[in-house]
Write a protein that holds these residues in place. Structure first.
Motif, PDB file in Angstrom:
ATOM      1  N   THR A  16     -99.744  18.771 -47.868  1.00  0.00           N
ATOM      2  CA  THR A  16     -99.707  17.326 -48.075  1.00  0.00           C
ATOM      3  C   THR A  16    -101.034  16.686 -47.701  1.00  0.00           C
ATOM      4  O   THR A  16    -101.603  15.886 -48.460  1.00  0.00           O
ATOM      5  N   SER A  19    -103.813  17.334 -50.136  1.00  0.00           N
ATOM      6  CA  SER A  19    -103.656  16.608 -51.401  1.00  0.00           C
ATOM      7  C   SER A  19    -104.435  15.299 -51.369  1.00  0.00           C
ATOM      8  O   SER A  19    -104.926  14.831 -52.397  1.00  0.00           O
ATOM      9  N   VAL A  53     -96.547  13.766 -54.298  1.00  0.00           N
ATOM     10  CA  VAL A  53     -97.131  14.967 -53.677  1.00  0.00           C
ATOM     11  C   VAL A  53     -96.033  15.985 -53.388  1.00  0.00           C
ATOM     12  O   VAL A  53     -96.157  17.178 -53.726  1.00  0.00           O
ATOM     13  N   GLY A  73    -103.912  21.891 -51.678  1.00  0.00           N
ATOM     14  CA  GLY A  73    -103.668  20.612 -52.331  1.00  0.00           C
ATOM     15  C   GLY A  73    -104.100  20.577 -53.790  1.00  0.00           C
ATOM     16  O   GLY A  73    -104.060  19.525 -54.423  1.00  0.00           O
ATOM     17  N   SER A  76    -101.482  19.439 -56.269  1.00  0.00           N
ATOM     18  CA  SER A  76    -100.774  18.183 -55.997  1.00  0.00           C
ATOM     19  C   SER A  76    -101.649  16.938 -55.903  1.00  0.00           C
ATOM     20  O   SER A  76    -101.135  15.824 -55.917  1.00  0.00           O
ATOM     21  N   LEU A  80    -100.547  13.060 -56.668  1.00  0.00           N
ATOM     22  CA  LEU A  80    -100.724  11.962 -55.712  1.00  0.00           C
ATOM     23  C   LEU A  80    -101.283  10.720 -56.402  1.00  0.00           C
ATOM     24  O   LEU A  80    -100.760   9.606 -56.247  1.00  0.00           O
TER      25      LEU A  80
END
Lengths: 520, 520, 520
Positions: A16, A19, A53, A73, A76, A80
């Motif tokens: 996360t 990202s 995400v 990341g 993703s 985002l």
């Protein structure tokens, strides 16, 4: 069990955070945290981004895509951006949740698709998946009569009051009047616009994050922006349009990408990032006009187009040791990239391509040469499979060759062919008896190393339990990895060694099984 | 002579029929016949389609493209769609005939072009050639002042009366009122719209054809359509627009393609086809809006884009044995694909790629091993050229090696490396004397097998007259094909074996002659 | 010093001239000179074109791209077109100078980019880089409030008076009235429009240049244009639109490209160029309508699209010896291409691909065969690295193999594998001692030959100082090039031989180091 949950949580947190930071080409945690905070200045925008995400990460896990790439990341960060866009434009609602998930899925599948296609040409996919998803959603929006515009972001003063009371409102107003007409207002707005935060505070926070991560990047962002700003004035364009249309970040991201990320920071890389500004100005104004016909913004299209074109053009030069040098191994920031490059002994050659050495020790082969001649020339070549032969007998084993231990290469150390990060380890496949092959676990015990964004090496058929590196380890050239074994689809001990464009084995070409032959 | 004419007629009939059925991913003759009847509900539309098909087949013959691919309708089904479109929109006339031929030529050359390019990535070209041709023609139409709109299809009631009298008119009206407001009216109209037949009768007939061909496909068409229909309502879109804009077939074709054709039918493939519906909804609405700017319809673009993106993304997964499994050998319908897959002994491995074995009998190599050791490891590898060596002498021939019969591999049986269809046979090239090569007939006696849409294997330099299979035969793994010979560009007996992406030798890469070396 | 300056000036002159003639697929100097004169009928248009050409050449030098390709004008002819376009549309001014440089840079980087990508498919990039640059600039133009329209070219009569007084004005008017309503007025205007010269005089001069260069091309230009002209009338299109929109040159260039350049001139190539006209008509009218939405012209897009599609489709046919034959080696004009093709002994095979022979003399290998058997079959195959082995001992050297002179292949002549032009020579790398490798000068002494636009061969590791050809030399098949040596990354004498798609080593594929193995 609890341990597994902890590991999973750590993975999720990591994926996360990156990202957010990947948008600035880094995995820096401080920058990531600042960006998350910035995205939550309006709660719904922030939440939409986060949901997108998590959707992309879930899809990557569901379809079993590389965990390493997920953790970085790379699958993703485009989702985002789509999520932030949806949250900014559309008011909260269950229907919009469906759109966030659909948008994240489009961004995710586009990312996998473009990563695969572009890897064949050695070019990055940047934010093209975001563009695909965002444009589709905005084109479709007028038909969604159950979906409303987000009034909070349309009237930001109310929103600031809701989120941070009088304090936030006065901070916002203070910053606005402080930077008014300095050009810096537009600079900070452009920086905030990357995260769909059209306010100066966000820009100030992001530029702070940039500065913490790398002074070079911070400087490049300023130079890139203000040279373009000057050129707008010179050609008689309304500089306020940079503010209004939020295209300024194209110049900021391009300056960082060319000046300090994809190229080794140097006078030449800085010069090139300057030279490209007029090209970028024309491309930005032109794309903007084109997308106006569709009532859309070109967003980061100019940045994407110019980066892809120029990086590919640089990549196919005959002599890559002259002029701007492409960065092959990305370290934590431009400064360290430049340091590593300058401190390399064989600097010039190294720059030509990642210098991949053979994945075993030099003495290993010489040890096998019994007859004093220069015989093991085979091992100076890159190739796919390696064994050790006794030159006198031309055999690769002593005795009858019926036991793995008869083979000269068995149990010999295998080393890292270049500086890289371990991205995949399999260490639990039983070694075969001679003549038997294990087609269910084709590659046997394997280590995959990542050397640069699109360059991976794979070492296969290693001995069970011999691997001494873990995922995430940084290994230097020549470092011990494991031992030559006979696991997987290997009827007799040998080392399979290959370079590939993705961390996913089999991703490079449909015909990969064909490459699995012995050169010998 | 008469025999040749008969053969040619059969070929033409076959190629024409499959041009219709390929639109539903099958060569089913019943479905094809229904589709032809449906296309002729308005005679001019039907005729235009037929002329376009014949034009494309003629071009394929004229430029000597693969007869097998032609016979499967793969070069002509896009031309068919363009022809149907022209017939629907433009009134009969000589000038329109010119446009049909031009449109069919555009669709044909686009099909060859995209087939070639996409084969490099292992993705299908679907109906992209149709889109290219149709859009160009519709964009150009306003300039053709000698070409008029087809009033028959604009005022269908008159047309129904002309074609089928009062009976057809009342059937049409009866169906309309029977299905009114059930959603099924839109479902049937969407199905008919694939063939530019905007009436419920066509949809009913086509759905009947679908049901006869495969219950799985029929079910998928219903589920795909009605889930999308529900989502339209949920997001506040006018569901009648599916009717009016005829985009419903995008959901039907996608459900069939993902649920039952490109993936092995399973819970996972059905789930994926459901998961993609929101993505497809956004893509459809977005594309529609985009093409409205040009006064065009997006037609099947959403279906094409999502299929290509998702199939490629699935193709480059690391572990293809988990999650939805890509169909590698397409049998007559989804049901048989699922059956074959479930009954395979090495199911999991087989799924990873078509399991290509070596094209000769196992005993063949063992027979040559005189010294009891495990020596013939070479033959466990995929490679390009194969010979047999005597291990003791390291020679590949006995005696002087001056006669083809001196060579150990000569006259040995060559077998099918995998389940497939024979798509090319050449059996009449003289074998060379040792040392001589025949560069005019480079590959000598050759058999090409098709294993899946884009996977072919080629066995070359076989012995003259030894080949015992004919074009169209389905051969199973290990089945006798012919004997190792010395024909073509072969100075001494050996077997050339390669995998390729097209039925056309030389189509895969400009540099194919380079691959012709011996690994040994 | 003076000598160097002279050489540089000659290079610059050559590169500049060919930038003009390449637009008609030739390096003909007379045609080039005519085109330069034509471009200067309005001084600012001519100057803008020249500045763009020089900018592109400077960029090619700055980034160290191939001098040969630069000298052929291949990096700069698209920049020329952009420059002419800017000069025609925008009035002189410093700001416009910036736009010319930016436009030339866009065209240059696009040329490098598309050259690289398209080379993978064996297709030419034609004028796509021009389209990219011109469209962007015209889209951006309304925002450049400091840039004015060029009034001279808008009101050409004034301009003719300024440039050539009453004489030029009356020549222009005379030509106009002479050719009025003959169709030839449109033909000449279309020809002039290629250089943004919308007057009959330019067309007359260019057609004269075409005639001098090749009668075949001149004829094709007439036939292509007038058949399209007739088709416009037939379909009820206003033929004056060819005049007004200046699309006529698409038909002229396509006829020349298909009829006489990319295909060997023959009845079949002429027929194909005729068959493509309806396709081209639809494509032209359709593209025009599409670009009208953006207030742009499609320029040469129809020509580009049809050429790329058809050439690729022809390239992937199974049997390239039937139907129209692709030109593999481009000589000075269509007439000589046809002559060479007709006079080839192995015409049919040769047509299949450039017939690349092995890069050494046939006797060379036979000399090494001591035992009278047919042994050196290895050398009948294309492969990457070559050595000479003694069959009896299976060794590649006599004695201990510790000296380069022990190796059978050392010092043996290496010859041109096919007719071609020398495009790169390195002759100064020291030969290594046995076992040592020189990784800083990886390829050692090397010769690169160009056989056709996208087919190059590379001979490496040659002996220092043995190379007897210079850049620019045309060498015939079998001609002496140099001697086998041990320079570069070569631990023992061998010849590295490879085919590649560009003159830039390393440009073809990221993974090129992998191909450097010995087949033996």
């Amino acid at each position: 069990m609890k341990d597994k949950l902890l590991k999973k949580s750590k993975f999720l947190l990591e994926a996360t955070l990156t990202s957010y930071s990947q948008i600035f080409f880094t995995e820096n945690k401080i920058l990531a945290s600042i960006l998350i905070v910035v995205s939550f200045i309006e709660w719904w925008t922030g939440l939409s981004g986060l949901i997108a995400v998590l959707t992309a990460i879930a899809l990557a896990q569901l379809f079993d895509y590389s965990e390493i790439t997920t953790e970085k990341g790379l699958y993703s960060f485009n989702a985002l951006l789509v999520g932030l866009g949806i949250g900014t434009y559309f008011a909260p609602g269950l229907e919009v949740l469906l759109l966030i998930v659909a948008g994240a899925a489009i961004a995710f599948f586009s990312a996998v698709f473009f990563m695969g296609i572009f890897a064949k040409y050695g070019i990055p996919f940047l934010s093209i998946p975001f563009l695909v998803g965002m444009w589709l959603l905005l084109l479709a929006f007028p038909s969604f009569t159950n979906v409303a515009l987000n009034m909070e972001t349309l009237y930001p003063s109310n929103m600031y009051f809701k989120m941070g009371g009088d304090v936030l409102v006065s901070v916002m107003e203070g910053l606005s009047s402080f930077f008014e007409d300095t050009g810096f207002d537009t600079y900070f707005l452009s920086l905030g616009a990357i995260f769909f935060q059209f306010n100066i505070l966000s820009g100030v926070l992001i530029s702070l994050g940039l500065l913490i991560h790398s002074r070079v990047n911070f400087l490049l962002s300023l130079v890139g922006f203000f040279v373009a700003y000057g050129m707008y004035s010179y050609l008689g364009m309304y500089t306020g349009s940079l503010n209004y249309t939020y295209y300024g970040f194209n110049f900021i991201l391009s300056a960082i990408a060319i000046g300090g990320y994809f190229l080794i920071p140097s006078r030449q890389s800085f010069l090139l990032s300057l030279l490209l500004i007029p090209v970028l100005v024309v491309t930005t104004i032109g794309s903007d006009r084109l997308f106006m016909y569709f009532e859309l913004s070109a967003y980061s299209l100019p940045f994407n187009v110019i980066m892809i074109g120029v990086l590919y053009a640089l990549k196919i030069r005959y002599d890559q040791t002259k002029g701007p040098i492409l960065t092959l191994v990305h370290l934590k920031n431009p400064e360290t990239n430049a340091y590593l490059f300058d401190s390399q002994p064989a600097k010039k050659y190294a720059a030509f391509t990642v210098p991949i050495r053979l994945p075993f020790m030099g003495k290993w082969t010489v040890n096998q040469a019994h007859n004093g001649k220069y015989t093991h020339k085979d091992f100076f070549r890159f190739a796919w499979d390696f064994i050790i032969k006794d030159e006198a007998s031309s055999k690769e084993f002593s005795g009858e060759g019926l036991l793995v231990t008869d083979y000269y290469c068995y149990d010999k150390p295998v080393v890292a062919p270049a500086l890289g990060t371990v991205v995949n380890v399999l260490n639990t496949v039983e070694d075969n008896e001679i003549g038997a092959t294990n087609t269910l676990q084709n590659w046997g015990n394997t280590v995959v190393l990542q050397h640069e964004n699109y360059l991976f090496s794979k070492l296969s058929h290693l001995k069970k339990g011999s691997i001494d590196v873990n995922i995430g380890d940084v290994v230097v050239e020549g470092q011990y990895i494991g031992k030559c074994g006979n696991s997987g689809r290997s009827p007799y001990p040998h080392l399979h060694f290959q370079l590939q464009g993705t961390s996913k084995i089999g991703g490079a070409t449909l015909f990969w099984p064909l490459s699995e032959y012995l050169v010998d």
